[in-house]
Design an enzyme around this catalytic site. Structure first.
Site, short mmCIF file in Angstrom:
data_model
loop_
_atom_site.label_atom_id
_atom_site.label_comp_id
_atom_site.label_asym_id
_atom_site.label_seq_id
_atom_site.Cartn_x
_atom_site.Cartn_y
_atom_site.Cartn_z
N SER A 66 0.83 -1.21 0.00
CA SER A 66 0.00 0.00 0.00
C SER A 66 0.86 1.26 0.00
O SER A 66 0.36 2.34 -0.25
CB SER A 66 -0.94 0.00 1.21
N HIS A 122 -1.69 -2.37 -7.00
CA HIS A 122 -2.33 -1.99 -5.73
C HIS A 122 -3.85 -2.11 -5.87
O HIS A 122 -4.48 -1.31 -6.56
CB HIS A 122 -1.91 -0.55 -5.39
N GLU A 124 -4.29 0.42 -8.91
CA GLU A 124 -3.26 1.45 -9.09
C GLU A 124 -1.99 0.70 -9.56
O GLU A 124 -1.45 -0.13 -8.83
CB GLU A 124 -3.03 2.15 -7.75
N ASN A 148 -2.96 6.61 -1.50
CA ASN A 148 -2.77 6.84 -0.07
C ASN A 148 -2.15 8.20 0.26
O ASN A 148 -2.27 8.68 1.37
CB ASN A 148 -1.95 5.70 0.54
N1 3HC Z 1 -16.91 -9.76 -1.80
C1 3HC Z 1 -17.91 -9.66 -2.70
N2 3HC Z 1 -18.89 -8.71 -2.59
C2 3HC Z 1 -18.83 -7.87 -1.55
C3 3HC Z 1 -17.82 -7.93 -0.57
C4 3HC Z 1 -16.82 -8.93 -0.75
N3 3HC Z 1 -15.81 -9.05 0.11
N4 3HC Z 1 -18.05 -6.94 0.34
C5 3HC Z 1 -19.15 -6.29 -0.04
N5 3HC Z 1 -19.62 -6.85 -1.18
C6 3HC Z 1 -20.76 -6.39 -1.98
C7 3HC Z 1 -22.08 -6.69 -1.33
O1 3HC Z 1 -22.54 -7.96 -1.69
C8 3HC Z 1 -22.96 -5.58 -1.88
O2 3HC Z 1 -23.46 -5.89 -3.17
P1 3HC Z 1 -24.79 -5.17 -3.77
O3 3HC Z 1 -24.39 -3.76 -4.08
O4 3HC Z 1 -25.12 -5.98 -4.98
O5 3HC Z 1 -25.82 -5.22 -2.67
C9 3HC Z 1 -22.00 -4.41 -2.04
O6 3HC Z 1 -20.68 -4.95 -2.05
C10 3HC Z 1 -22.16 -3.45 -0.91
O7 3HC Z 1 -21.98 -4.18 0.30
P2 3HC Z 1 -22.95 -4.08 1.56
O8 3HC Z 1 -24.36 -3.88 1.13
O9 3HC Z 1 -22.65 -5.23 2.47
O10 3HC Z 1 -22.45 -2.82 2.37
P3 3HC Z 1 -22.29 -1.32 1.91
O11 3HC Z 1 -23.33 -0.88 0.94
O12 3HC Z 1 -22.14 -0.60 3.18
O13 3HC Z 1 -20.89 -1.29 1.10
C11 3HC Z 1 -18.56 -1.17 0.94
C12 3HC Z 1 -19.73 -1.77 1.67
C13 3HC Z 1 -18.50 -1.72 -0.49
C14 3HC Z 1 -17.31 -1.60 1.70
C15 3HC Z 1 -18.74 0.39 0.88
O14 3HC Z 1 -19.01 0.88 2.18
C16 3HC Z 1 -17.52 1.12 0.36
O15 3HC Z 1 -17.34 1.23 -0.84
N6 3HC Z 1 -16.68 1.66 1.28
C17 3HC Z 1 -15.44 2.30 0.93
C18 3HC Z 1 -14.37 1.26 0.74
C19 3HC Z 1 -13.06 1.86 0.40
O16 3HC Z 1 -12.83 3.06 0.38
N7 3HC Z 1 -12.09 0.98 0.17
C20 3HC Z 1 -10.74 1.36 -0.10
C21 3HC Z 1 -9.95 1.30 1.17
S1 3HC Z 1 -8.30 1.86 0.94
C22 3HC Z 1 -7.47 0.48 0.43
O17 3HC Z 1 -7.97 -0.62 0.37
C23 3HC Z 1 -6.05 0.73 0.07
C24 3HC Z 1 -5.06 0.38 1.13
O18 3HC Z 1 -3.80 0.60 0.61
C25 3HC Z 1 -5.24 1.11 2.41
#
Ligand code: 3HC
Length: 301
Positions: A137, A158, A170, A208
């Site tokens: 990351s 990434h 990325e 990041n």
């Molecule tokens: N596998 C498959 N599908 C998944 C899943 C997984 N692990 N997790 C969630 N989903 C799907 C769900 O089935 C759902 O599908 P739908 O739209 O068809 O209903 C959809 O994703 C949304 O999930 P939920 O309904 O359970 O929950 P939310 O609507 O609250 O969404 C979230 C959850 C997708 C995590 C959303 O809150 C989100 O986009 N959050 C931001 C995440 C983000 O910013 N990630 C980047 C982090 S930074 C990073 O990773 C980089 C590192 O270097 C730090």
């Protein structure tokens, strides 16, 4: 350098037949199992390597659960799920797991020496034209590559959590990464249905470098008593349409991971604007790391 998956007859980076590319993912944690999931779902034979039988089984079970969730949501058929699982195998040996791979994606913990040890084992067995990618990351791609025999085939790939949901990859070009390797990884990422964005190696890359100062400022807002975590998150969700507020997101990423990345930015740029908030340091020292420990800015017990 020419990059081609083994079993292909072309001498150019070959991405026309995506499923010809055998992929090995090293590390079956949150990111590693997500990366294995998306490659297998897109038709690639995937080997997932982790240190123990338990870790391999846990990763496989998580992939099965996440595929099942997609079947329930009718994004995948039961048959597609079974075919995806059949393309997945696990191994506890880098030597055994990497031999036939055209792409190796390393997703082990963010410890420089651990990653370098993995690359040494990988380079000892892989095909000369295999691409070695890291899902780091924030650790410099150029620095990670400097003990490799062939830094020109090393690149950052990434992914974002949750990997099956987030569309970005990325693609980070190190100082010595060959352009043909960048082109191949861009095409392979597109084959996953993702949107690859090329960036050059720099602390925190783009993602990041932009995300972590926002999270840090959100933590300073709580630390200085400007607002509660709930209110900070509500402001960003309702005012800026973020799916999660920055503090909920920090818990989701892991507060230890956020602190590590901020330290990379702070040291890499030698600029006090990246100084990690003392509250973040204290929460990490206390072992309240977010979702994974059940307590962070919110409680998940
Ligand atoms: N596998 C498959 N599908 C998944 C899943 C997984 N692990 N997790 C969630 N989903 C799907 C769900 O089935 C759902 O599908 P739908 O739209 O068809 O209903 C959809 O994703 C949304 O999930 P939920 O309904 O359970 O929950 P939310 O609507 O609250 O969404 C979230 C959850 C997708 C995590 C959303 O809150 C989100 O986009 N959050 C931001 C995440 C983000 O910013 N990630 C980047 C982090 S930074 C990073 O990773 C980089 C590192 O270097 C730090």
């Amino acid at each position: 350098m020419s990059v081609e998956p083994p079993k292909s007859s072309s001498s150019k980076p070959s991405t026309s037949s995506q499923s010809d590319l055998s992929v090995t993912v090293i590390g079956g944690g949150t990111m590693g199992n997500g990366i294995a999931h998306v490659f297998a779902q897109s038709g690639h034979p995937v080997t997932l390597v982790d240190v123990s039988k338990e870790a391999c089984e846990r990763a496989f079970a998580t992939i099965e659960k996440n595929l099942g969730r997609m079947v329930t949501k009718e994004k995948l058929t039961e048959q597609q799920m079974q075919e995806t699982l059949q393309r997945l195998s696990t191994s506890m040996s880098i030597q055994e797991g990497c031999q036939d791979a055209g792409l190796i994606v390393e997703a082990v913990p963010e410890v420089l020496q651990l990653k370098r040890d993995v690359y040494q084992d990988v380079e000892a067995v892989v095909e000369p034209n295999a691409v070695i990618a890291t899902n780091t990351s924030s650790i410099s791609i150029t620095k990670l590559a400097n003990t490799l025999k062939h830094p020109e085939r090393f690149i950052g790939m990434h992914f974002f959590n949750p990997v099956p949901v987030m569309s970005l990859v990325e693609v980070v070009k190190g100082h010595q990464t060959d352009q043909a390797v960048v082109d191949a990884v861009m095409a392979w990422s597109q084959g996953l249905g993702k949107v690859p964005v090329p960036v050059n190696d720099s602390p925190g890359f783009v993602s990041n470098r932009v995300l972590m100062p926002m999270i840090n400022e959100a933590i300073f807002s709580v630390y200085e008593g400007v607002a509660t975590p709930e209110h900070v998150d509500e402001v960003m969700k309702r005012g800026m349409a973020h799916p999660m507020g920055p503090l909920r997101l920090a818990d989701f990423i892991g507060l230890d991971v956020c602190l590590d990345i901020l330290r990379v930015l702070y040291e890499g740029f030698q600029d006090p604007k990246y100084r990690p908030c003392p509250l973040l340091v204290k929460m990490v020292d206390a072992g309240t790391l977010g979702d994974k420990t059940g307590q962070g800015f919110y409680s998940y017990k």
